[in-house]
Design an enzyme around this catalytic site. Sequence first.
Site, PDB file in Angstrom:
ATOM      1  N   HIS A   1       8.624 -12.946   5.211  1.00  0.00           N
ATOM      2  CA  HIS A   1       8.637 -12.807   3.744  1.00  0.00           C
ATOM      3  C   HIS A   1       9.370 -14.045   3.258  1.00  0.00           C
ATOM      4  O   HIS A   1      10.586 -14.043   3.123  1.00  0.00           O
ATOM      5  CB  HIS A   1       9.327 -11.511   3.310  1.00  0.00           C
ATOM      6  CG  HIS A   1       8.615 -10.286   3.819  1.00  0.00           C
ATOM      7  ND1 HIS A   1       9.222  -9.078   3.987  1.00  0.00           N
ATOM      8  CD2 HIS A   1       7.322 -10.096   4.192  1.00  0.00           C
ATOM      9  CE1 HIS A   1       8.336  -8.196   4.456  1.00  0.00           C
ATOM     10  NE2 HIS A   1       7.186  -8.796   4.583  1.00  0.00           N
TER      11      HIS A   1
ATOM     12  N   GLU B   1      -4.909  -7.550   6.852  1.00  0.00           N
ATOM     13  CA  GLU B   1      -4.026  -8.627   6.399  1.00  0.00           C
ATOM     14  C   GLU B   1      -4.395  -9.945   7.054  1.00  0.00           C
ATOM     15  O   GLU B   1      -4.508 -10.040   8.276  1.00  0.00           O
ATOM     16  CB  GLU B   1      -2.566  -8.282   6.762  1.00  0.00           C
ATOM     17  CG  GLU B   1      -1.582  -9.395   6.454  1.00  0.00           C
ATOM     18  CD  GLU B   1      -0.132  -8.986   6.655  1.00  0.00           C
ATOM     19  OE1 GLU B   1       0.137  -8.094   7.488  1.00  0.00           O
ATOM     20  OE2 GLU B   1       0.732  -9.564   5.973  1.00  0.00           O
TER      21      GLU B   1
ATOM     22  N   HIS C   1       2.617 -11.792   0.082  1.00  0.00           N
ATOM     23  CA  HIS C   1       3.931 -12.427  -0.072  1.00  0.00           C
ATOM     24  C   HIS C   1       3.811 -13.849   0.446  1.00  0.00           C
ATOM     25  O   HIS C   1       2.896 -14.170   1.212  1.00  0.00           O
ATOM     26  CB  HIS C   1       5.000 -11.646   0.705  1.00  0.00           C
ATOM     27  CG  HIS C   1       4.613 -11.315   2.126  1.00  0.00           C
ATOM     28  ND1 HIS C   1       4.757 -12.199   3.161  1.00  0.00           N
ATOM     29  CD2 HIS C   1       4.029 -10.221   2.668  1.00  0.00           C
ATOM     30  CE1 HIS C   1       4.321 -11.652   4.288  1.00  0.00           C
ATOM     31  NE2 HIS C   1       3.850 -10.449   4.020  1.00  0.00           N
TER      32      HIS C   1
ATOM     33  N   GLU D   1      -3.112  -8.664   1.809  1.00  0.00           N
ATOM     34  CA  GLU D   1      -2.989  -7.481   2.663  1.00  0.00           C
ATOM     35  C   GLU D   1      -3.053  -6.148   1.928  1.00  0.00           C
ATOM     36  O   GLU D   1      -2.085  -5.395   1.895  1.00  0.00           O
ATOM     37  CB  GLU D   1      -1.686  -7.550   3.457  1.00  0.00           C
ATOM     38  CG  GLU D   1      -0.430  -7.845   2.640  1.00  0.00           C
ATOM     39  CD  GLU D   1       0.836  -7.789   3.512  1.00  0.00           C
ATOM     40  OE1 GLU D   1       1.027  -6.768   4.194  1.00  0.00           O
ATOM     41  OE2 GLU D   1       1.608  -8.754   3.501  1.00  0.00           O
TER      42      GLU D   1
ATOM     43  N   TYR E   1      -3.294   4.463   2.310  1.00  0.00           N
ATOM     44  CA  TYR E   1      -2.546   5.366   3.198  1.00  0.00           C
ATOM     45  C   TYR E   1      -2.639   6.771   2.612  1.00  0.00           C
ATOM     46  O   TYR E   1      -2.172   7.003   1.487  1.00  0.00           O
ATOM     47  CB  TYR E   1      -1.081   4.910   3.284  1.00  0.00           C
ATOM     48  CG  TYR E   1      -0.986   3.407   3.490  1.00  0.00           C
ATOM     49  CD1 TYR E   1      -1.023   2.867   4.766  1.00  0.00           C
ATOM     50  CD2 TYR E   1      -0.928   2.534   2.396  1.00  0.00           C
ATOM     51  CE1 TYR E   1      -0.992   1.486   4.963  1.00  0.00           C
ATOM     52  CE2 TYR E   1      -0.900   1.157   2.571  1.00  0.00           C
ATOM     53  CZ  TYR E   1      -0.927   0.640   3.856  1.00  0.00           C
ATOM     54  OH  TYR E   1      -0.905  -0.725   4.029  1.00  0.00           O
TER      55      TYR E   1
ATOM     56  N   ASP F   1       0.068  -4.312  12.964  1.00  0.00           N
ATOM     57  CA  ASP F   1       0.579  -5.374  12.093  1.00  0.00           C
ATOM     58  C   ASP F   1       1.537  -6.175  12.960  1.00  0.00           C
ATOM     59  O   ASP F   1       2.647  -5.725  13.243  1.00  0.00           O
ATOM     60  CB  ASP F   1       1.296  -4.754  10.883  1.00  0.00           C
ATOM     61  CG  ASP F   1       1.777  -5.807   9.888  1.00  0.00           C
ATOM     62  OD1 ASP F   1       1.829  -6.997  10.248  1.00  0.00           O
ATOM     63  OD2 ASP F   1       2.119  -5.423   8.751  1.00  0.00           O
TER      64      ASP F   1
ATOM     65  N   HIS G   1       6.506   0.887   7.606  1.00  0.00           N
ATOM     66  CA  HIS G   1       7.281   0.057   8.543  1.00  0.00           C
ATOM     67  C   HIS G   1       7.459   0.741   9.892  1.00  0.00           C
ATOM     68  O   HIS G   1       8.516   0.637  10.514  1.00  0.00           O
ATOM     69  CB  HIS G   1       8.647  -0.303   7.933  1.00  0.00           C
ATOM     70  CG  HIS G   1       8.545  -1.319   6.852  1.00  0.00           C
ATOM     71  ND1 HIS G   1       9.558  -1.586   5.958  1.00  0.00           N
ATOM     72  CD2 HIS G   1       7.526  -2.154   6.490  1.00  0.00           C
ATOM     73  CE1 HIS G   1       9.179  -2.516   5.118  1.00  0.00           C
ATOM     74  NE2 HIS G   1       7.953  -2.887   5.415  1.00  0.00           N
TER      75      HIS G   1
ATOM     76  N   HIS H   1       2.202  -0.726  -1.987  1.00  0.00           N
ATOM     77  CA  HIS H   1       2.851  -2.034  -1.789  1.00  0.00           C
ATOM     78  C   HIS H   1       2.043  -3.120  -2.480  1.00  0.00           C
ATOM     79  O   HIS H   1       0.951  -2.869  -2.984  1.00  0.00           O
ATOM     80  CB  HIS H   1       3.053  -2.336  -0.296  1.00  0.00           C
ATOM     81  CG  HIS H   1       1.800  -2.378   0.531  1.00  0.00           C
ATOM     82  ND1 HIS H   1       0.930  -3.446   0.525  1.00  0.00           N
ATOM     83  CD2 HIS H   1       1.274  -1.480   1.414  1.00  0.00           C
ATOM     84  CE1 HIS H   1      -0.059  -3.209   1.375  1.00  0.00           C
ATOM     85  NE2 HIS H   1       0.116  -2.010   1.914  1.00  0.00           N
TER      86      HIS H   1
ATOM     87  N   ASP I   1      28.419  -6.882  25.685  1.00  0.00           N
ATOM     88  CA  ASP I   1      28.346  -8.338  25.821  1.00  0.00           C
ATOM     89  C   ASP I   1      26.918  -8.858  25.984  1.00  0.00           C
ATOM     90  O   ASP I   1      26.707  -9.970  26.454  1.00  0.00           O
ATOM     91  CB  ASP I   1      29.241  -8.814  26.983  1.00  0.00           C
ATOM     92  CG  ASP I   1      28.830  -8.179  28.304  1.00  0.00           C
ATOM     93  OD1 ASP I   1      27.981  -7.264  28.281  1.00  0.00           O
ATOM     94  OD2 ASP I   1      29.363  -8.601  29.349  1.00  0.00           O
TER      95      ASP I   1
ATOM     96  N   ASP J   1       1.239 -13.453  10.333  1.00  0.00           N
ATOM     97  CA  ASP J   1       1.382 -12.060   9.899  1.00  0.00           C
ATOM     98  C   ASP J   1      -0.030 -11.479   9.711  1.00  0.00           C
ATOM     99  O   ASP J   1      -0.691 -11.763   8.714  1.00  0.00           O
ATOM    100  CB  ASP J   1       2.171 -12.056   8.579  1.00  0.00           C
ATOM    101  CG  ASP J   1       2.486 -10.665   8.081  1.00  0.00           C
ATOM    102  OD1 ASP J   1       2.191  -9.683   8.786  1.00  0.00           O
ATOM    103  OD2 ASP J   1       3.037 -10.562   6.965  1.00  0.00           O
TER     104      ASP J   1
ATOM    105  N   ARG K   1      -4.755  -0.968   6.801  1.00  0.00           N
ATOM    106  CA  ARG K   1      -4.352  -2.205   6.125  1.00  0.00           C
ATOM    107  C   ARG K   1      -5.115  -3.337   6.797  1.00  0.00           C
ATOM    108  O   ARG K   1      -5.366  -3.287   8.012  1.00  0.00           O
ATOM    109  CB  ARG K   1      -2.832  -2.430   6.231  1.00  0.00           C
ATOM    110  CG  ARG K   1      -2.353  -3.713   5.591  1.00  0.00           C
ATOM    111  CD  ARG K   1      -0.835  -3.774   5.330  1.00  0.00           C
ATOM    112  NE  ARG K   1      -0.018  -3.702   6.516  1.00  0.00           N
ATOM    113  CZ  ARG K   1       0.634  -2.622   6.916  1.00  0.00           C
ATOM    114  NH1 ARG K   1       0.577  -1.513   6.192  1.00  0.00           N
ATOM    115  NH2 ARG K   1       1.364  -2.632   8.019  1.00  0.00           N
TER     116      ARG K   1
HETATM  117  N1  GLY Z   1       4.525  -7.487   8.562  1.00  0.00           N
HETATM  118  C1  GLY Z   1       5.225  -7.524   7.363  1.00  0.00           C
HETATM  119  C2  GLY Z   1       4.337  -7.566   6.223  1.00  0.00           C
HETATM  120  O1  GLY Z   1       3.140  -7.427   6.375  1.00  0.00           O
HETATM  121  O2  GLY Z   1       4.744  -7.795   5.118  1.00  0.00           O
HETATM  122 MN    MN Z   2       2.646  -9.306   5.342  1.00  0.00          MN
HETATM  123 MN    MN Z   3       2.119  -7.742   8.184  1.00  0.00          MN
END
Ligand code: GLY
Ligand code: MN
Ligand code: MN
Length: 460
Positions: free
Chosen positions: A371, A425, A364, A402, A406, A266, A249, A360, A44, A277, A423
């Site tokens: 996203h 971003e 986005h 971004e 890697y 991130d 991720h 990647h 609950d 982000d 990365r």
């Molecule tokens: N944190 C999600 C992305 O960078 O797309």
């Molecule tokens: Mn992002």
């Molecule tokens: Mn991100």
Amino acid sequence: MTAPDPALLSACRGRRARVLQQLRAAGGGVAILPTAPEAMRNRDSDYPYRHDSYFYYLTGFTEPEAVLVLVAPAAGPERCILFCRPKHEEREIWDGFRHGPEGAQAAFGFDAAHSVEEIDTLLPPLLANHAVLAYPLAATTRTDMQVRRWLDAVRMQGRAGVTAPATALDIRTILDEMRLFKDAGEIAVMRRAGEISAQAHVRAMRASRQGLREYHLEAELLYEFRRHGAQSVAYNSIVATGANACVLHYRAGPAELRDGDLCLIDAGCELDSYASDITRTFPVSGRFSPAQRELYDLVLAAQEAAIAETRPGVPYNVPHDAATRVLAQGMLDSGLLDANRCGNVDDVLASGAYRQFYMHRTGHWLGMDVHDVGEYRVPGAAPAEGERPWRPLEPGMVLTVEPGIYVRPAPDVPERFWHIGIRIEDDAVVTATGCELITRGVPVKADEIEALMREAGGAR
Ligand code: GLY
Ligand code: MN
Ligand code: MN
């Protein structure tokens, strides 16, 4: 309970008017838009509630169990109707304030509001004799089943000459296009979200010490988000040290920060329903090693190349292609990719060999969802041959930039680069002439990161 912001309500009213106009243009119809359901976490205990982004975009209303209905007849007056939870003294003692239909109608400016408990009775007559029904098509079983029930109730009136809508339209196709272009009020909130998140990254960098664990830095981020009034994270925070940074991720876990390793964070807050982000990668000790610095500067050069192409009129894929070219050349120059085997930069781009280290895309759309919604290609039908072209950037669009690298261990990869994950971003608002980076309150150049960490840590 705080009163809704008049500027937000006025923006919502304007957005509803645009949807009503599009429904009318489609032949007249009704739009139904429920907010998100509450979700249980275990037994609950529930997850913190988050309203549906589309619903909030048109209402500013944040209570669960609410449905917006917009009625745009082919001829005659339009109506905006809210169904929401009724007032309930006992539940309000336990769970908090509810506007109730009367309060919501007055505070949020709907033409009418009713208890959601009456929706099965009141909704079918609203659908009668309209051509179009717009709703989030096949988004949730619950809504699909409700719509079917309501349409069945209208069809039952067929012998009395009542018709049910014959055309279904996914309301998201209308709203996605609207949400892609942020107005001044949205951009102001996103700027503030970007500032708060940047401060949180600064705090985490300053706190970095050998022996801390990833979740300690996550706690620093969350403290800073909440301290400045952000309601939530925009997505689960990634705090990844050492080899964990190569898991795209990864979540913040118990891994220990060690001098000599990098730490990739991130993380972004959600402020008033808008996401930020940011990713920064820094050395745990405050000093990049030569191999780390070489790849860091490469990723930063790739980001700069993408940012230079983030301006109106440039197709969406161009910043990505610019970053990828810089990365591919750098992979050859550094020996990550063997030129004897992979050829020159054009060969690497054509074969996709760079994907071993960069798998990647470079960004986005960003907005109420991290996203965010919006077509990446020119909306409409595909040309007779090939795909739809990439959509040109326009002022008011917001996107992330971004790039990353890697490096997983492999026999043909120089060992000094193994387990490095980087990365960088930032969030960019497309302006009339270029773009505005709204997340640069945290340093991005390697020297500036080192200076900040030196100042924070004294003699490291
Ligand atoms: N944190 C999600 C992305 O960078 O797309
Ligand atoms: Mn992002
Ligand atoms: Mn991100």
